[in-house]
Design a protein around this motif. Structure first.
Motif, short mmCIF file in Angstrom:
data_model
loop_
_atom_site.label_atom_id
_atom_site.label_comp_id
_atom_site.label_asym_id
_atom_site.label_seq_id
_atom_site.Cartn_x
_atom_site.Cartn_y
_atom_site.Cartn_z
N ASN A 178 26.49 40.24 55.83
CA ASN A 178 27.70 39.43 55.79
C ASN A 178 27.69 38.56 57.06
OD1 ASN A 178 28.64 41.00 57.97
ND2 ASN A 178 29.93 42.30 56.68
N LYS A 187 25.67 36.41 52.86
CA LYS A 187 26.85 36.39 51.99
C LYS A 187 27.96 35.58 52.63
CE LYS A 187 26.83 40.87 52.33
NZ LYS A 187 27.05 42.33 52.24
N GLY A 188 28.77 34.95 51.80
CA GLY A 188 29.90 34.19 52.33
C GLY A 188 30.54 33.36 51.24
N GLU A 189 31.22 32.31 51.65
CA GLU A 189 31.91 31.45 50.69
C GLU A 189 30.94 30.98 49.61
OE1 GLU A 189 34.20 28.48 52.59
OE2 GLU A 189 34.87 27.61 50.69
N ASP A 214 26.78 32.09 48.75
CA ASP A 214 25.69 32.96 49.21
C ASP A 214 24.41 32.12 49.30
OD1 ASP A 214 27.41 35.19 49.10
OD2 ASP A 214 26.97 35.50 46.98
N SER A 267 36.79 34.77 43.65
CA SER A 267 38.23 34.64 43.83
C SER A 267 38.52 34.66 45.32
CB SER A 267 38.98 35.79 43.14
OG SER A 267 38.96 36.94 43.96
N ARG A 313 39.21 39.53 48.99
CA ARG A 313 38.06 39.98 49.77
C ARG A 313 38.18 41.46 50.14
NH1 ARG A 313 36.33 36.10 48.43
NH2 ARG A 313 35.00 37.68 47.59
N GLY A 371 37.35 45.37 50.69
CA GLY A 371 36.12 46.02 51.14
C GLY A 371 35.37 46.65 49.96
N GLY A 372 34.06 46.62 50.04
CA GLY A 372 33.24 47.28 49.03
C GLY A 372 32.50 46.31 48.12
N GLN A 373 32.87 45.02 48.17
CA GLN A 373 32.20 44.04 47.28
C GLN A 373 30.72 43.89 47.63
OE1 GLN A 373 34.40 40.36 46.79
NE2 GLN A 373 36.31 41.37 47.30
N GLY A 374 30.44 44.02 48.93
CA GLY A 374 29.05 43.94 49.38
C GLY A 374 28.24 45.14 48.88
N ASP A 375 28.92 46.27 48.70
CA ASP A 375 28.22 47.46 48.20
C ASP A 375 27.85 47.28 46.72
OD1 ASP A 375 28.73 48.63 50.74
OD2 ASP A 375 30.76 49.09 50.06
N LEU A 392 27.18 44.47 45.45
CA LEU A 392 26.04 43.55 45.49
C LEU A 392 24.73 44.29 45.83
CD1 LEU A 392 24.62 40.78 45.65
CD2 LEU A 392 25.56 40.50 47.92
N THR A 417 28.03 39.74 41.11
CA THR A 417 29.12 40.26 41.96
C THR A 417 30.31 39.30 41.95
OG1 THR A 417 27.45 41.27 43.37
CG2 THR A 417 29.66 41.10 44.29
N ARG A 418 30.01 38.02 42.06
CA ARG A 418 31.08 37.04 42.11
C ARG A 418 31.79 36.91 40.75
NH1 ARG A 418 29.76 33.57 46.99
NH2 ARG A 418 30.92 31.87 46.05
#
Ligand SMILES: NC(=O)C1=CN([C@@H]2O[C@H](COP(=O)(O)OP(=O)(O)OC[C@H]3O[C@@H](n4cnc5c(N)ncnc54)[C@H](O)[C@@H]3O)[C@@H](O)[C@H]2O)[C@@H](O)CC1
Ligand SMILES: Nc1ncnc2c1ncn2[C@@H]1O[C@H](COP(=O)(O)OP(=O)(O)OP(=O)(O)O)[C@@H](O)[C@H]1O
Ligand SMILES: [Mg+2]
Length: 327
Positions: A186, A226-228, A230, A246, A249, A251-255, A257, A293-294
Motif C-alpha cells: 500500500n 495499491k492506491g487510487e 493500482d 468505491s 476503504r 481494513g482487509g481489502q488488501g488481504d 487482493l 478486488t475493486r
C-alpha cells in the motif's frame, strides 16, 4: 491527469515511452487484459482431482491479527483454489479455525523450527501468500525469513504483503532477483520499500516510473502499488488498473487482493507466457486480482454503502469473478 514514464523491453532493445496513465487504460487495453486473465483461468473439468486448481499457503496470523490471514485464505478459496493452508502463531489458530471450517490451520509459526515445519508442506503447495496479519515480532519474522529461503529454493511463487513487506524492507536480499515473487505494497509500504532499496527521493509526479524503478532495483521482482489506481510492474512494463471501486476503504481489502493473487499467480505461471501474449504471467495475475478486488468493493458498496466491510466484499467474489472473467 498523471503522466507516467514506462519502459518496454522489445527484442533486446529498451524503448522509453511517456504517456498519460489514463491512456494506458483504454477500453481496448482493458478488454485485452481481461482476455489474458480469462486465458489463465483453468477450465472446469469433471476429470480433475481435488487440489489441481490450487493448493495455496498463507503465512500470517498472530495474537493481534487473525482477520487478515483469514481474509486472504478464504479469498483464495473463493477465487477457485481447492485447498488453503494457514501457517500462523499458536494463539491465532483456534480463532482462525473458528471463522471457517474450510481452512486448514497449522499453529506452528512461533515454534523454534517453524521454517522446517512449513518446508514439510511446501511440496504439496503451489504458491504462498506471506505476511497478512503476521505482526512484527522478531521470532516470527525470523521464521518467515527462513520460510522465504526454502520457498525460493523450491521455486515456489510467493506473494508478499503487509508485515511480510516490513521484513523485506529490513532485508531486501531475501527476495532480490527472485522473479517468482510479487510484492503488494500500500502507500506506506511502498515508501518503506523505496527507502530501503532506492534510498533516494521519490518522484511524486511519476508514480508509474517509481513502480518500474523499484521493480528493476529488486531484480525484476513484480511490484503492485495499491492506491487510487493500482500500478504494477515487472521492471519491463507497467500495467494500470483503475477498475471502478468505491470510496469505502475498510481494513482487509488488501488481504482479499493478496489471497486472490496467491491463486491467480499459480494459474498464470502454469498457463505460461504463451497464454499471456507478451505480458509476464505474474503481471496478468496481478492485474486480474486488482480488478477483482475493486469490482468486489464496488458490488459490496452498492448493497451496503458506508457499512461495507471486507466480509461483504468477500461475499461478492463469486459474482464479481463470473462477471469479469468467466466466458
Ligand atoms: N482484520 C485484520 O486482522 C486486519 C489486519 N491487518 C494487518 O495489520 C497489520 C498492519 O498493517 P497496516 O496496513 O496497518 O500497516 P502499517 O502498520 O505499516 O500501517 C500503514 C498505515 O498507513 C496508513 N495508510 C494506508 N494507505 C495510506 C495512504 N494512501 N496514505 C496515508 N496513509 C495510508 C494506514 O492507515 C496504516 O495505518 C498487517 O499485519 C496487516 O495484515 C490489515 O490487513 C487490516 C485488517
Ligand atoms: N483510493 C482508492 N480508490 C479505489 N480503490 C482503492 C483506493 N485505495 C486502495 N484501493 C483498492 O483497495 C485494495 C486494497 O488497497 P489498500 O491500499 O487499501 O491496501 P491495504 O492498506 O494493504 O489494505 P489492508 O487493510 O487489507 O491492509 C486494492 O485493490 C486497491 O486497488
Ligand atoms: Mg495491507
Amino acid at each position: 491527469m498523471g503522466v507516467g514514464g514506462v519502459t518496454l523491453a522489445a527484442r533486446g532493445r529498451v524503448l522509453q515511452r511517456t504517456f498519460s496513465l489514463y491512456e494506458t487504460h483504454s477500453l481496448k487495453d482493458m478488454e485485452h487484459y481481461v482476455n489474458l486473465v480469462r486465458n489463465i483461468v483453468p477450465a472446469p473439468s469433471a476429470k480433475k482431482h481435488k487440489g489441481q486448481d490450487g493448493r495455496i499457503g498463507v503465512v500470517g496470523g498472530c495474537q493481534e491479527y487473525t482477520g487478515a490471514p483469514y481474509f486472504a485464505a478464504i479469498s483464495a478459496l473463493k477465487v477457485g483454489a481447492d485447498l488453503v493452508h494457514v501457517f500462523c502463531a499458536r494463539e491465532a489458530a483456534p480463532v482462525i479455525k473458528s471463522y471457517s471450517p474450510e481452512l486448514i490451520v497449522h499453529p506452528i509459526l512461533d515454534s523454534r523450527d517453524a521454517a522446517q515445519e512449513v518446508e514439510k508442506w511446501l511440496p504439496r503447495l503451489h504458491s504462498l501468500v506471506v505476511g497478512p496479519g503476521l505482526g512484527r515480532d522478531d521470532l516470527l519474522l525470523n521464521s518467515v525469513g527462513g520460510i522465504l529461503e526454502v520457498s525460493k529454493a523450491r521455486g515456489l511463487p510467493v506473494v508478499i504483503d503487509a508485515d511480510g513487506l516490513w521484513l523485506v524492507a529490513q532485508q531486501p536480499t531475501l527476495i532480490q532477483g527472485y522473479q517468482k515473487a510479487v510484492l503488494t505494497p500500500n502507500h506506506i509500504e511502498f515508501s518503506r520499500l523505496w527507502e530501503a532499496v532506492i534510498k533516494g527521493p521519490m518522484d511524486t509526479k511519476d508514480d508509474s516510473g517509481c513502480v518500474l524503478r523499484l521493480s528493476q532495483a529488486l531484480g525484476n521482482v513484480t511490484v503492485v502499488r495499491k492506491g487510487e489506481q493500482d500500478l504494477m510492474s515487472d521492471g519491463q512494463q507497467v500495467l494500470v488498473c483503475n477498475q471502478k471501486g468505491s470510496s469505502r476503504r475498510c481494513g482487509g481489502q488488501g488481504d482479499l487482493l493478496s489471497g486472490s493473487l496467491g491463486v491467480m499467480a499459480h494459474w498464470a505461471l502454469l498457463a505460461g507466457p504463451e497464454r499471456t501474449d507478451s505480458i509476464s504471467p505474474l503481471l496478468v495475475a496481478a492485474w486480474g486480482a486488482c480488478t477483482l478486488t475493486r469490482e468486489c468493493n464496488q458490488q459490496a458498496f452498492q448493497k451496503h454503502g458506508r457499512s461495507t466491510t471486507t466480509s461483504d466484499m468477500i461475499t461478492e467474489v463469486g459474482a464479481a469473478f463470473s462477471k469479469l472473467f468467466e466466458t
